[in-house]
Design a protein around this motif. Structure first.
Motif, PDB file in Angstrom:
ATOM      1  N   HIS C   7       0.776  -1.186  -0.119  1.00  0.00           N
ATOM      2  CA  HIS C   7       0.091  -0.028   0.131  1.00  0.00           C
ATOM      3  C   HIS C   7       1.005   1.175  -0.132  1.00  0.00           C
ATOM      4  CE1 HIS C   7       0.760   0.770   4.258  1.00  0.00           C
ATOM      5  NE2 HIS C   7       0.927  -0.456   4.388  1.00  0.00           N
ATOM      6  N   GLY C  11      -2.620   5.514   2.903  1.00  0.00           N
ATOM      7  CA  GLY C  11      -3.906   5.211   3.481  1.00  0.00           C
ATOM      8  C   GLY C  11      -3.627   4.956   4.844  1.00  0.00           C
ATOM      9  N   ASP C  89      -7.587   4.956   1.740  1.00  0.00           N
ATOM     10  CA  ASP C  89      -7.021   6.037   1.145  1.00  0.00           C
ATOM     11  C   ASP C  89      -7.625   7.369   1.212  1.00  0.00           C
ATOM     12  OD1 ASP C  89      -8.706   5.726  -0.984  1.00  0.00           O
ATOM     13  OD2 ASP C  89      -7.533   5.811  -2.570  1.00  0.00           O
ATOM     14  N   HIS C  90      -7.457   8.595   0.623  1.00  0.00           N
ATOM     15  CA  HIS C  90      -7.948   9.792   0.776  1.00  0.00           C
ATOM     16  C   HIS C  90      -9.498   9.679   0.302  1.00  0.00           C
ATOM     17  CE1 HIS C  90      -4.399  12.216   1.206  1.00  0.00           C
ATOM     18  NE2 HIS C  90      -4.655  11.521   2.069  1.00  0.00           N
ATOM     19  N   LEU C 150      -6.150  -1.797  -1.933  1.00  0.00           N
ATOM     20  CA  LEU C 150      -6.945  -1.179  -0.606  1.00  0.00           C
ATOM     21  C   LEU C 150      -7.827  -2.396   0.022  1.00  0.00           C
ATOM     22  CD1 LEU C 150      -7.820   2.299  -1.960  1.00  0.00           C
ATOM     23  CD2 LEU C 150      -5.849   1.696  -0.550  1.00  0.00           C
TER      24      LEU C 150
ATOM     25  N   PRO D 210       0.569   9.369   5.133  1.00  0.00           N
ATOM     26  CA  PRO D 210       0.674   8.087   4.199  1.00  0.00           C
ATOM     27  C   PRO D 210       1.475   7.034   4.991  1.00  0.00           C
ATOM     28  CG  PRO D 210       1.780   9.772   3.178  1.00  0.00           C
ATOM     29  CD  PRO D 210       0.971  10.343   4.172  1.00  0.00           C
TER      30      PRO D 210
END
Lengths: 222, 222, 222, 222
Positions: C7, C11, C89-90, C150, D210
């Motif tokens: 990843h 995130g 994540d965003h 994700l 992150p």
């Protein structure tokens, strides 16, 4: 497994009581501040008029801030206690329910003080409530000392004595405030701002146990 | 992993239902007491006048304290049940949603009783709600007994019988109160103060399972 | 550790988003029912008069019960999704914030419907809100499918298709209700009572994934 | 165990502060939107009249949405910080209590802005509050840098610099808004809608780290 016989007298784990307590503290602490409101329908045409109105609420802001700090300190104290609790029996359960009942009624005592800060009764009601809450914490420690099978071994006589001493120091503030109310209600209110100060005194006369960090780490590493 | 085949019928773990339940109980228990308020705009010039007003709220304080205790006992009961639940299927999910819906409406029933304590209906509404909640807990145990793949092995016939018996003892208090209301509403209210007493009876006729401590420790050591 | 490179795009873990979501659902579900109140100051001298008044609130009770069930189903759906999410994540963060924003406004839509049940707009507002919430859940699954890093491997194309199908079936109820409002507002309201029924249909056309139990057990064993 | 000597200075674990924070954020975020209400007793005979009324609340909806997003971003920021915190000492405890006090008062600032959007003061109050909250987050990082025994090793000088930089970028929005209020209050309000945009900028100038994903995974795998 091996703990089974150790608590033959009954009781259950602490995880969910802590979860309930955290929830109740979170709701009480948030609702507290939500009560600071301008009366509905009051509208202000200029920044100056609104500023005057907000400044007139100074007393209310102070009392709500104090209650937030008080709840924060009780939350820390309750938290610290549970580092030493292994199982919760009926008596501990009821001590905790009474304690949490007292916590949920702090907003009521705060409102009372916010709305009637010129007369003495709300100061006694507020201070008395804090004393009862402190007494319940002391009762909990005393009970744990008499029922060592419910406590972790780290709750030694010495640790118990220190926790009680700290809670007693904490309790001097409401006592001082209730005495000061005969002299000046404003002083009685602002005395509570000593709470954070007491928290930082050398010798750490507070409700937070530095030894808990290790307990926290070892016992509930989560 | 090995549990996969055991619950081929579906369902999911209990962690988050417990988190939701703890949150709902915490909010309901805190909001309950927040409803004890002096009417806005009522102001008192002397401590005596305020004291008189607070004492006139005695009935309201009692009913809110009772509801807090009632919610606390249901929280303990719900907690105890989940020590025996392995997976939650659709039926259990809906039993729990109905149970939590009932919990969230306890403040409404409390308000009704607080505002209309001179007439009989609120006592039936309040007592009836507690009976429904107790019935849902019993239904949950009965369902778990008929679907052993959802329960932990520790939920034996004997344990189930004891849980049902305790819940039934708990349920006698609302039944008594609803009978007493024909005689005297004040008695009907104060009968609920027996709830904590029942909790301490020998033989522990309550909703808390002493054997859970071990279950708690072994199954969900968290 | 080995997941670090998997990843690299950023995130963070899901634990605390779930905690925030559980808290928001718990508060929204409890406050919902707290809004069912008799107007302050309304007092009733007889049980009969109070009963009449309570029965006149039937519509309000129904809509609040429906909203509780709706929130419960979205809570289950949100819960089920997070069984398949590895990192947030965003984009996922914002989808979740929007989703939770929608959840917090369900009580407003409920109030609107409770207070204005004779006109059509509140039904569209309410139904539309549910459709937007369902669309956000579908968007989340679609995004996870396009960003497999994700998701957990258990989110196969087949699982994703089934989740979307269930959410679509769920969405037919608000659509039906919005169509029915042109015919009869009462029918439009009571159609929502089909939600629990749909939940029990064979083939389980709902938002709860039976396969999650295993995921729950293996991936997030508490 | 081996960590015992590392934090001889006192302090305790972070789990329950995070639980309290999550609870306070959840309550504040839910209550925020609950404040969007039509005045009690206002009833509308037609969908058109109700629509007009709802559209007139556009400004209120916008400010509540903004506050929800602001609280969401502070929640993410607070969350990110705790990935780097090993123990909480008294100073960190008080920084967090002050931070959470500020969070609980966001609904008050939101109401003020919602009710008095034509005058300048509420914009300064609201913007100033966000700046104070951002400053507390920066103070926390600075304190952790000076007390490395409280932080995890992953909080390097570089990571700290990036967190501070992000918080500073975040803080430009309230600064811009407070400058814009001299020109146009509507612009001052809508500038806050840039917050989510800033969150997506390349270089991720935001409050979300992150690198935390790995920290999350390794340190608090739960």
């Amino acid at each position: 497994m091996s703990g089974k016989s150790a608590h033959a007298g009954g009781g259950f784990g602490t995880t969910r009581i802590e979860a309930l307590a955290d929830g109740i503290f979170a709701v009480a602490m948030t609702l507290l501040v939500l009560d600071v409101k301008l009366p509905n329908g009051e509208h202000f045409g200029t920044s100056g008029a609104l500023l005057d109105r907000l400044l007139s609420l100074e007393h209310t802001f102070v009392i709500y801030f104090i209650s937030f700090v008080v709840l924060g300190m009780f939350w820390v104290g309750h938290h610290a206690h549970f580092h030493y609790i292994r199982y919760v029996d009926h008596t501990l359960l009821w001590i905790n329910l009474l304690f949490l009942f007292g916590i949920t009624s702090v907003p009521f005592a705060t409102d009372l003080l916010g709305d009637h800060n010129g007369i003495r009764l709300p100061y006694f009601y507020y201070g008395g409530k804090l004393l009862v809450l402190a007494a319940l914490l002391i009762a909990q420690i005393a009970y744990l000392r008499r029922h060592p099978e419910l406590a972790l071994p780290s709750l030694t006589a010495d640790v118990a004595r220190r926790i009680v001493a700290r809670t007693a120091v904490f309790a001097t503030i409401p006592l001082l405030s209730m005495a000061a109310v005969f002299y000046n209600t404003r002083l009685a209110l602002y005395l509570y701002l000593l709470l954070p100060v007491v928290h930082f005194l050398p010798g750490r006369v507070d409700m937070l146990d530095p030894d808990n960090a290790a307990a926290d780490e070892n016992v509930a590493p989560k």
